[in-house]
Enzyme design. Structure first.
Site, PDB file in Angstrom:
ATOM      1  N   SER A  49       1.027  -1.718   0.438  1.00 14.00           N
ATOM      2  CA  SER A  49       0.035  -0.240  -0.109  1.00 14.00           C
ATOM      3  C   SER A  49       0.793   1.622  -0.246  1.00 14.00           C
ATOM      4  O   SER A  49       2.051   0.681   0.483  1.00 14.00           O
ATOM      5  CB  SER A  49      -0.761   0.312   1.325  1.00 14.00           C
ATOM      6  N   ASP A  84      -0.747  -1.356  -4.104  1.00 13.35           N
ATOM      7  CA  ASP A  84      -1.906  -2.027  -3.960  1.00 13.35           C
ATOM      8  C   ASP A  84      -3.046  -0.440  -3.230  1.00 13.35           C
ATOM      9  O   ASP A  84      -2.081   0.406  -2.946  1.00 13.35           O
ATOM     10  CB  ASP A  84      -2.223  -2.399  -2.197  1.00 13.35           C
ATOM     11  N   GLU A 135     -10.414  -0.438 -10.632  1.00 12.86           N
ATOM     12  CA  GLU A 135     -11.350  -0.818  -8.906  1.00 12.86           C
ATOM     13  C   GLU A 135     -13.276   0.018  -9.855  1.00 12.86           C
ATOM     14  O   GLU A 135     -12.732   1.334  -9.867  1.00 12.86           O
ATOM     15  CB  GLU A 135     -11.199  -0.120  -7.391  1.00 12.86           C
ATOM     16  N   GLY A 178     -10.516  -5.073   6.648  1.00 10.32           N
ATOM     17  CA  GLY A 178     -10.582  -5.492   7.937  1.00 10.32           C
ATOM     18  C   GLY A 178     -11.619  -6.516   8.547  1.00 10.32           C
ATOM     19  O   GLY A 178     -11.570  -7.252   7.981  1.00 10.32           O
ATOM     20  N   GLY A 208     -10.360  -7.610   0.829  1.00 11.15           N
ATOM     21  CA  GLY A 208     -10.830  -7.565   2.323  1.00 11.15           C
ATOM     22  C   GLY A 208     -10.895  -9.415   2.778  1.00 11.15           C
ATOM     23  O   GLY A 208     -12.328  -9.639   3.043  1.00 11.15           O
ATOM     24  N   ASN A 229      -7.289 -10.845  -1.500  1.00  9.17           N
ATOM     25  CA  ASN A 229      -5.903  -9.926  -0.937  1.00  9.17           C
ATOM     26  C   ASN A 229      -6.014  -9.773   0.157  1.00  9.17           C
ATOM     27  O   ASN A 229      -6.952 -10.493   1.114  1.00  9.17           O
ATOM     28  CB  ASN A 229      -5.826  -8.390  -1.402  1.00  9.17           C
TER      29      ASN A 229
HETATM   30  O1  G3H Z   1      -5.643  -4.565  -0.327  1.00 10.23           O
HETATM   31  C1  G3H Z   1      -5.612  -5.347   0.832  1.00 10.23           C
HETATM   32  C2  G3H Z   1      -6.389  -6.005   1.245  1.00 10.23           C
HETATM   33  O2  G3H Z   1      -7.710  -5.687   0.297  1.00 10.23           O
HETATM   34  C3  G3H Z   1      -6.594  -6.516   2.804  1.00 10.23           C
HETATM   35  O3  G3H Z   1      -7.609  -6.936   3.120  1.00 10.23           O
HETATM   36  O4  G3H Z   1      -7.262  -6.729   4.997  1.00 10.23           O
HETATM   37  O5  G3H Z   1      -9.290  -7.062   5.148  1.00 10.23           O
HETATM   38  O6  G3H Z   1      -7.061  -8.706   4.325  1.00 10.23           O
HETATM   39  P1  G3H Z   1      -7.609  -7.393   4.706  1.00 10.23           P
HETATM   40 ZN    ZN Z   2      -7.680  -4.010  -0.644  1.00 11.45          ZN
END
Ligand code: G3H
Ligand code: ZN
EC number: 4.1.2.13
Length: 287
Positions: A49, A84, A135, A178, A208, A229
């Site tokens: 990120s 990311d 996205e 999260g 996510g 991800n």
């Molecule tokens: O872009 C990163 C992911 O979407 C991480 O999602 O932290 O919920 O596993 P997460």
């Molecule tokens: Zn993400």
């Protein structure tokens, strides 16, 4: 050497499995993900990120670290280094630094602006042989300062973006960054089916990935998700293992305070989490 994510994701989409994107946060994290991919003969995408990029000392630092690890650890499985949730400026900076894959997160723009900026970045990434993620809709929750309302993506907008020639498409389908709340209604599979129908064989991206029930993960893959991800789940595993080490007083025993010893339980916990996800996603022995 680094590769773009194009070949590994098209293969995954056709083979009905998914490649994990595991966000990295430091050297130990990166080493844990790479070794686990090699041990499981799995392709892998290292996610960075913009916040993690700043934390680790900039994109050039990360490219140098990853390329060094690939060589020194004799990593032979396909590895993509992926920005990311990149901004327009961040995408260009990561390309210049040597990333092999880029996400331009244009979901907060009106679709016309998202299309215009994505078009420019398609041309730039094609020139350099890099992969590009776009996205549509948005991912709920918050990830490293990236906040989304969780709008469900419109299938026609997804088609418009996919037709620009991006490599992969992240669509908001009720997924959240999260930890998921107790009252979460699950993934919007009806929307995912419409998006998959509208975008053909385009590899779809599920953000996510932390905490989504296994049967939902498998259903999402069956409907066209080829990249998933995961970040929070590795962070939680790392923190829990480190806490256990400290609460057991291990840091007070002999040279237990050595950072290489303090970081070891978390390192192993990341490896175990990544292995479990690769097995669930079906990417083991797909290198
Ligand atoms: O872009 C990163 C992911 O979407 C991480 O999602 O932290 O919920 O596993 P997460
Ligand atoms: Zn993400």
């Amino acid at each position: 050497m680094l590769v773009s994510a194009k070949e590994m994701l098209n293969k995954a989409r056709a083979g009905k499995y998914a490649v994990g994107q595991f966000n990295i946060n430091n050297l130990e994290w990166t080493k844990a993900v790479l070794l686990t991919a090699q041990e499981n003969n799995s392709p892998v995408i290292l996610g960075v990120s913009e916040g993690a990029g700043k934390y680790m000392g900039g994109y050039k630092t990360i490219v140098g670290m990853v390329n060094g690890l690939l060589e020194e650890l004799n990593i032979t499985v396909p590895v993509a280094l992926h920005l990311d949730h990149g901004s327009y400026e961040g995408a260009k900076a990561a390309m210049a630094a040597g990333f092999s894959s880029i996400m331009f997160d244009g979901s907060h723009y009106a679709i016309e602006e998202n299309i215009a900026k994505t078009t420019e970045l398609v041309n730039l990434t094609n020139e350099k042989g890099l992969s590009l993620e776009a996205e549509v809709g948005s991912i709920g929750g918050e990830e490293d300062g990236v906040v989304g309302a969780g709008e469900i993506a419109d299938a026609n907008e997804c088609k418009a973006i996919a037709d620009l020639g991006v490599t992969m498409l992240a669509a908001g389908i009720g997924n959240i960054h999260g930890q998921y709340p107790e009252n979460w209604k699950g993934l919007a599979f009806d929307a995912l089916e419409k998006i998959a129908d509208a975008t053909g064989t385009m590899p779809l991206v599920l953000h996510g990935g932390t905490g989504i029930p296994e049967e939902m993960i498998k259903k999402a893959i069956s409907l066209g998700v080829a990249k998933i991800n995961v970040n929070t789940e590795c962070q939680l595993a790392f923190a829990a293992a480190t806490r256990k080490y400290i609460e057991a007083g291990k840091d007070l025993e002999g040279k237990g305070f050595d950072p290489r010893k303090v970081l070891a339980p978390g390192f192993e916990a990341i490896k175990a989490t990544v292995k479990e996800k690769m097995e669930l996603f079906g990417s083991v022995n797909q290198a």
